[in-house]
Write a protein that holds these residues in place. Structure first.
Motif, short mmCIF file in Angstrom:
data_model
loop_
_atom_site.label_atom_id
_atom_site.label_comp_id
_atom_site.label_asym_id
_atom_site.label_seq_id
_atom_site.Cartn_x
_atom_site.Cartn_y
_atom_site.Cartn_z
N GLY A 10 35.13 43.19 34.94
CA GLY A 10 35.98 41.79 34.29
C GLY A 10 37.75 42.69 33.66
N ASN A 11 37.58 43.95 33.47
CA ASN A 11 38.77 44.54 32.86
C ASN A 11 40.14 44.75 33.81
OD1 ASN A 11 39.00 46.03 35.50
ND2 ASN A 11 38.06 48.13 34.76
N PRO A 12 41.33 44.58 33.54
CA PRO A 12 42.62 44.87 34.11
C PRO A 12 42.85 45.28 35.47
CG PRO A 12 42.87 46.01 31.82
CD PRO A 12 41.36 45.66 32.31
N ALA A 13 42.09 46.03 35.73
CA ALA A 13 41.98 47.04 37.20
C ALA A 13 41.05 45.54 38.24
CB ALA A 13 41.30 47.60 37.10
N ASP A 14 39.83 44.52 37.51
CA ASP A 14 39.48 44.00 38.56
C ASP A 14 39.99 42.70 38.02
OD1 ASP A 14 36.43 45.66 39.16
OD2 ASP A 14 35.39 43.72 37.73
N VAL A 15 40.36 42.41 37.20
CA VAL A 15 41.58 41.11 36.91
C VAL A 15 42.33 41.31 38.56
CG1 VAL A 15 43.12 39.82 36.28
CG2 VAL A 15 40.71 40.24 34.95
N MET A 16 42.96 41.84 38.32
CA MET A 16 44.24 41.98 39.42
C MET A 16 43.27 41.88 40.91
SD MET A 16 46.68 45.69 40.56
CE MET A 16 46.93 45.71 41.29
N LYS A 17 42.14 43.40 41.03
CA LYS A 17 41.97 42.97 42.49
C LYS A 17 41.66 41.34 43.08
CE LYS A 17 38.11 44.85 42.61
NZ LYS A 17 36.64 45.88 41.60
N HIS A 18 40.76 41.30 42.23
CA HIS A 18 39.84 39.50 42.64
C HIS A 18 41.15 38.53 42.54
CE1 HIS A 18 36.49 41.70 40.28
NE2 HIS A 18 36.04 41.97 41.94
N ALA A 19 42.07 38.37 41.48
CA ALA A 19 43.00 37.95 42.05
C ALA A 19 43.57 38.06 43.32
CB ALA A 19 44.10 38.77 40.55
N ALA A 20 44.05 39.11 43.98
CA ALA A 20 44.31 39.19 45.37
C ALA A 20 42.89 38.92 45.78
CB ALA A 20 44.85 40.64 45.38
N LEU A 21 42.14 38.77 45.97
CA LEU A 21 41.14 38.70 46.46
C LEU A 21 41.37 36.83 46.43
CD1 LEU A 21 38.43 38.87 48.29
CD2 LEU A 21 37.37 39.29 46.14
N ALA A 22 41.28 36.59 46.01
CA ALA A 22 41.10 34.70 45.80
C ALA A 22 42.43 34.23 46.89
CB ALA A 22 40.81 34.66 44.27
N ARG A 23 43.70 35.15 46.47
CA ARG A 23 44.29 34.76 46.78
C ARG A 23 44.21 34.65 48.91
NH1 ARG A 23 45.68 30.84 45.35
NH2 ARG A 23 47.21 30.48 47.11
N VAL A 24 43.34 35.88 48.77
CA VAL A 24 43.53 35.82 50.16
C VAL A 24 42.60 34.97 51.47
CG1 VAL A 24 42.53 37.48 52.61
CG2 VAL A 24 44.02 38.71 50.23
N LEU A 25 41.61 34.87 50.49
CA LEU A 25 40.55 34.24 50.92
C LEU A 25 41.50 31.91 51.04
CD1 LEU A 25 37.68 35.10 48.79
CD2 LEU A 25 38.05 35.44 51.21
N ALA A 26 41.83 32.72 49.37
CA ALA A 26 42.51 30.94 49.73
C ALA A 26 43.37 30.90 51.45
CB ALA A 26 43.45 31.08 48.49
N TYR A 27 44.38 31.93 51.34
CA TYR A 27 45.09 31.23 52.96
C TYR A 27 43.37 31.45 54.66
CZ TYR A 27 47.69 33.33 57.11
OH TYR A 27 48.48 32.89 57.74
N LEU A 28 42.98 32.48 54.12
CA LEU A 28 41.46 32.05 54.99
C LEU A 28 41.54 30.84 55.25
CD1 LEU A 28 39.87 35.84 55.17
CD2 LEU A 28 41.63 35.22 56.90
N ASN A 29 40.93 30.10 54.45
CA ASN A 29 41.03 28.80 54.14
C ASN A 29 40.92 27.20 55.05
OD1 ASN A 29 38.09 29.89 52.89
ND2 ASN A 29 38.55 29.45 51.31
N LYS A 30 42.95 28.05 55.12
CA LYS A 30 43.08 27.42 55.71
C LYS A 30 43.42 27.03 56.77
CE LYS A 30 47.55 28.29 52.68
NZ LYS A 30 48.86 28.37 52.21
N LYS A 31 42.60 27.60 57.45
CA LYS A 31 42.70 27.08 59.11
C LYS A 31 40.43 26.48 59.13
CE LYS A 31 44.63 29.36 62.08
NZ LYS A 31 44.81 31.30 63.18
#
Ligand code: SAM
Length: 286
Positions: A10-31
């Protein structure tokens, strides 16, 4: 292998990495088609921020706790809050039982995906793997492997689904990790050129980071995005002053989304209130 992610969850590095992970999955979920996530260095899956290790560093206070507080207060700019909503909702959902838990990449990926999607989690450390088994092992979509993540790249790519994400998030406790990242990226791309490949790296030693970026660019893979966030001035080669991601084949929306997210989060996550975000293409993409 002394690294334990529970000190840093949950540190700043985790927040940045996990925010990006969540956006990538949101994109993959579109199909509708299923995808696979290979997480080569999975960790323990879920962390207790009130546990002894997290309490020793309090790193989450300047990371996820600061972001959740800003979201609750309504002080995040609206476009960033909307992009972060799936990630922050998933974090809040882990706390429904009352404990201040934080989802690592495995728990987050599972929370943000669908029944048809599949997950391979490599974790070499026996105790961390046992925790991962306990926390996400019963999910029928998951396979947890006691395997070296670097070998996992060769063994499990391309996935049967032919779409998905490879997340490579090593602990950087041994020398040579930057070189292994470059070799891992090349190996992953050779086997799965259409996949989204995301690498995390620490910003401590700026010369090492520069050399790493140059080595990645030299691979000449198309569509290589660099996303970085500085949250402190570099003072020592031992102290994390920022966090970086290389993403090959990112969703076409990701560069703009990460700019919006990180420009909003930089002042919150930075120790001096003056964080800086950089999003640019190492090789042409957008
Ligand atoms: N990806 C996780 C997340 O975002 O929640 C955090 C992973 S943590 C930075 C790195 C993990 O890799 C540690 O749990 C460590 O035990 C594990 N590890 C170290 N070397 C490994 C290797 N060669 N293969 C697989 N796992 C490894």
């Amino acid at each position: 292998m002394n690294y334990r992610h529970s000190f840093h969850a949950g540190n700043p590095a985790d927040v940045m990495k996990h925010a990006a992970l969540a956006r990538v999955l949101a994109y993959l979920n579109k199909k509708e088609n299923a995808y696979r996530v290979l997480d080569t260095h999975a960790g323990a899956g879920l962390y207790d921020l009130d546990g002894a290790n997290a309490q020793r560093t309090l790193e989450a206070d300047s990371g996820i706790e600061a972001v959740l507080a800003a979201d609750l207060a309504g002080t995040l700019p609206k476009p960033a809050a909307a992009l972060l909503a799936p990630y922050l909702d998933a974090v809040r959902a882990t706390r429904a039982g009352g404990r201040r838990l934080y989802p690592g990449s495995p728990a987050l990926a599972l929370a943000l995906s669908r029944p048809q999607d599949r997950f391979l989690f490599c974790e070499l450390h026996k105790e961390e793997r046992a925790k991962l088994e306990k926390r996400v092992g019963e999910d029928p979509r998951v396979k947890i492997l006691p395997q070296d993540g670097w070998q996992g790249i060769a063994a499990h790519l391309p996935p049967r689904e032919r779409r998905g994400l490879v997340l490579v998030d090593p602990p950087f406790e041994e020398p040579g990790e930057f070189q292994r990242l470059v070799a891992g990226l090349e190996a992953a791309y050779q086997r799965f050129a259409t996949g989204i490949i995301m690498l995390w790296y620490p910003i401590k030693d700026l010369k090492a980071v520069d050399a790493f970026r140059r080595d990645v660019a030299r691979l000449g893979l198309p569509k290589t995005l660099r996303v970085e966030l500085d949250f402190a001035t570099v003072r020592s080669l031992d102290v994390l002053s920022g966090s970086g991601l290389i993403i090959v084949n990112p969703p076409f929306t990701l560069a703009d989304e990460m700019r919006t997210i990180l420009n909003a989060l930089a002042p919150l996550l930075a120790r001096d209130g003056q964080g800086r975000a950089r999003v640019s293409w190492l090789t042409p993409g957008g």
